[in-house]
Design a protein around this motif. Sequence first.
Motif, PDB file in Angstrom:
ATOM      1  N   SER A 130       0.835  -1.198   0.000  1.00 20.73           N
ATOM      2  CA  SER A 130       0.000   0.000   0.000  1.00 20.73           C
ATOM      3  C   SER A 130       0.873   1.252   0.000  1.00 20.73           C
ATOM      4  N   THR A 131       0.258   2.394  -0.224  1.00 18.85           N
ATOM      5  CA  THR A 131       0.976   3.673  -0.244  1.00 18.85           C
ATOM      6  C   THR A 131       1.680   3.915   1.096  1.00 18.85           C
ATOM      7  N   GLY A 132       2.965   4.225   1.014  1.00 21.71           N
ATOM      8  CA  GLY A 132       3.732   4.502   2.224  1.00 21.71           C
ATOM      9  C   GLY A 132       4.297   3.283   2.917  1.00 21.71           C
ATOM     10  N   SER A 133       4.136   2.099   2.329  1.00 25.36           N
ATOM     11  CA  SER A 133       4.620   0.880   2.989  1.00 25.36           C
ATOM     12  C   SER A 133       6.109   0.632   2.790  1.00 25.36           C
ATOM     13  N   GLY A 134       6.740   1.358   1.856  1.00 27.25           N
ATOM     14  CA  GLY A 134       8.187   1.228   1.689  1.00 27.25           C
ATOM     15  C   GLY A 134       8.632   0.576   0.404  1.00 27.25           C
ATOM     16  N   LYS A 135       7.804   0.589  -0.634  1.00 23.99           N
ATOM     17  CA  LYS A 135       8.180  -0.042  -1.902  1.00 23.99           C
ATOM     18  C   LYS A 135       9.391   0.645  -2.520  1.00 23.99           C
ATOM     19  N   THR A 136       9.361   1.983  -2.562  1.00 25.18           N
ATOM     20  CA  THR A 136      10.484   2.731  -3.144  1.00 25.18           C
ATOM     21  C   THR A 136      11.760   2.504  -2.353  1.00 25.18           C
ATOM     22  N   SER A 137      11.644   2.490  -1.037  1.00 24.48           N
ATOM     23  CA  SER A 137      12.826   2.253  -0.200  1.00 24.48           C
ATOM     24  C   SER A 137      13.403   0.875  -0.449  1.00 24.48           C
ATOM     25  N   CYS A 138      12.527  -0.112  -0.639  1.00 24.86           N
ATOM     26  CA  CYS A 138      12.999  -1.475  -0.894  1.00 24.86           C
ATOM     27  C   CYS A 138      13.741  -1.556  -2.221  1.00 24.86           C
ATOM     28  N   VAL A 139      13.153  -0.970  -3.269  1.00 22.67           N
ATOM     29  CA  VAL A 139      13.808  -0.988  -4.577  1.00 22.67           C
ATOM     30  C   VAL A 139      15.138  -0.230  -4.514  1.00 22.67           C
ATOM     31  N   SER A 140      15.142   0.913  -3.840  1.00 26.59           N
ATOM     32  CA  SER A 140      16.383   1.688  -3.713  1.00 26.59           C
ATOM     33  C   SER A 140      17.456   0.878  -3.003  1.00 26.59           C
ATOM     34  N   SER A 141      17.058   0.149  -1.963  1.00 26.23           N
ATOM     35  CA  SER A 141      18.013  -0.679  -1.230  1.00 26.23           C
ATOM     36  C   SER A 141      18.597  -1.764  -2.128  1.00 26.23           C
ATOM     37  N   LEU A 142      17.748  -2.360  -2.954  1.00 26.38           N
ATOM     38  CA  LEU A 142      18.232  -3.380  -3.884  1.00 26.38           C
ATOM     39  C   LEU A 142      19.229  -2.788  -4.878  1.00 26.38           C
ATOM     40  N   LEU A 143      18.892  -1.643  -5.448  1.00 25.12           N
ATOM     41  CA  LEU A 143      19.782  -1.011  -6.422  1.00 25.12           C
ATOM     42  C   LEU A 143      21.101  -0.597  -5.783  1.00 25.12           C
TER      43      LEU A 143
END
Length: 211
Positions: free
Chosen positions: A166-179
Amino acid sequence: MINREPTCVGTVKHVLGSTVTVALDPEMAGISPIFRGEVVSVGQIGSIVRIPQGLVDLIGSVSLVGIAELVTSLKPSSATTVGERWLQVQLVGQIDRTSGAFRRGVACYPGLDDPVHFATTDQLLPLFPAADERRLRIGRLAAAEGLTVSLDAARLVVRHAAIVGSTGSGKTSCVSSLLQGFVSGGWSSSNIIVVDPHGEYSRALGDSARV
């Protein structure tokens, strides 16, 4: 309870396929006992337990928690008594005690009144191997913070994958961490293209990327 091992938290009371219902030891104080100076999560969603079966340990993840008088009977029984406090566990695999290897799925099922134990950090290492030249570290296991969680990098990049939430759950942070992990983990030949219409990743990747 007859079994008094310090890691024992309850006994098996109901088995339906890979779903196992566990009655917690009424003498256990709370749901987060302290073992060897470490707080162990037992009565929480995602906690991991083991059920010894001869030469293997069945490994399960807690999927439901409850108190007997607050819930209706468990399927398929019409009247199931599981104790004052109980857990429902989904079996995910087994660890061979001889080789220490983990495999998904189970070859046997627990019996009634079999003891159920919380799994220690050392016992879970076969499930969660440390990051190395093949595996990319993405974080720590919520149910056992002493364990790192890593992904097989080769399998990640050659297969389809999705990160949802959901919105704000950390999807962008997770992808950034992977990259960031690929950039700093020694995979110098990796080339990654990010379609970023909202400009979320340029700040996270800093000098590691060009816009």
